[in-house]
Structures are given as structure tokens and as C-alpha cells.
Design a protein around this motif. Structure first.
Motif, PDB file in Angstrom:
ATOM      1  N   SER A  29      40.157  67.616  32.203  1.00 19.64           N
ATOM      2  CA  SER A  29      40.882  66.738  31.286  1.00 19.64           C
ATOM      3  C   SER A  29      42.197  66.298  31.936  1.00 19.64           C
ATOM      4  CB  SER A  29      41.145  67.465  29.962  1.00 19.64           C
ATOM      5  OG  SER A  29      41.782  66.613  29.055  1.00 19.64           O
ATOM      6  N   LEU A  30      42.100  65.266  32.787  1.00 23.63           N
ATOM      7  CA  LEU A  30      43.257  64.735  33.503  1.00 23.63           C
ATOM      8  C   LEU A  30      43.583  63.340  32.979  1.00 23.63           C
ATOM      9  CD1 LEU A  30      42.234  65.706  37.147  1.00 23.63           C
ATOM     10  CD2 LEU A  30      43.636  67.014  35.538  1.00 23.63           C
ATOM     11  N   THR A  31      44.856  62.976  33.020  1.00 24.92           N
ATOM     12  CA  THR A  31      45.276  61.677  32.509  1.00 24.92           C
ATOM     13  C   THR A  31      46.387  61.073  33.356  1.00 24.92           C
ATOM     14  OG1 THR A  31      46.121  60.501  30.573  1.00 24.92           O
ATOM     15  CG2 THR A  31      46.947  62.722  30.905  1.00 24.92           C
ATOM     16  N   GLU A  32      46.435  59.742  33.340  1.00 25.76           N
ATOM     17  CA  GLU A  32      47.530  59.007  33.977  1.00 25.76           C
ATOM     18  C   GLU A  32      48.675  58.795  32.995  1.00 25.76           C
ATOM     19  OE1 GLU A  32      45.654  55.378  35.115  1.00 25.76           O
ATOM     20  OE2 GLU A  32      44.863  56.223  36.969  1.00 25.76           O
ATOM     21  N   ASP A  33      48.466  59.121  31.739  1.00 22.97           N
ATOM     22  CA  ASP A  33      49.435  58.865  30.670  1.00 22.97           C
ATOM     23  C   ASP A  33      50.327  60.086  30.455  1.00 22.97           C
ATOM     24  OD1 ASP A  33      50.788  57.675  28.619  1.00 22.97           O
ATOM     25  OD2 ASP A  33      49.130  57.762  27.181  1.00 22.97           O
TER      26      ASP A  33
END
Length: 65
Positions: A29-33
Motif C-alpha cells: 500500500s504505497l502512495t504518491e499522495d
């Protein structure tokens, strides 16, 4: 740069832009946000690390969406 990296939604660890899973906890669960950037070098002596529940040295996002 830090802005191009991915933050883990589970542990807030900042990962390389091409990461598929978190290098610290293994979550996918990775994000740019994300916002804010802190480098913790001695988590055992850090009030910020204690507040964030961080036990490993590294780079962390302060806010992950």
C-alpha cells in the motif's frame, strides 16, 4: 528528490519511486499522495520517532493520504 518517492500508508516509510512494496514493513500500500519529510537517525533518542511509533532509522512522511 523526495517528491518523486512513494510513502507507505502503513508505516509512513519513504520508498524509491519504482518500489512495489515497502522496504521497511513489506506492505504493498504505497502512495504518491504524501506531505512532510523527516529523517530519523536515532529513533531511540527522538521524540518525533516516539510520536510516530518509529523504531527504525530512515526517511518518513509526516502525512500520508
Amino acid at each position: 528528490m523526495a517528491e518523486d518517492r512513494l510513502a507507505c500508508r502503513e508505516c509512513h516509510h519513504v520508498n524509491d519511486p519504482d518500489a512495489q512494496t515497502c522496504a521497511l514493513c513489506g506492505s504493498s500500500s504505497l502512495t504518491e499522495d504524501w506531505a512532510g519529510y523527516v529523517i530519523i537517525s536515532k529513533p531511540e533518542d527522538s521524540d518525533i520517532a516516539e510520536e510516530m511509533n518509529v523504531s527504525e532509522a530512515g526517511a518518513y512522511a509526516l502525512k500520508v493520504r
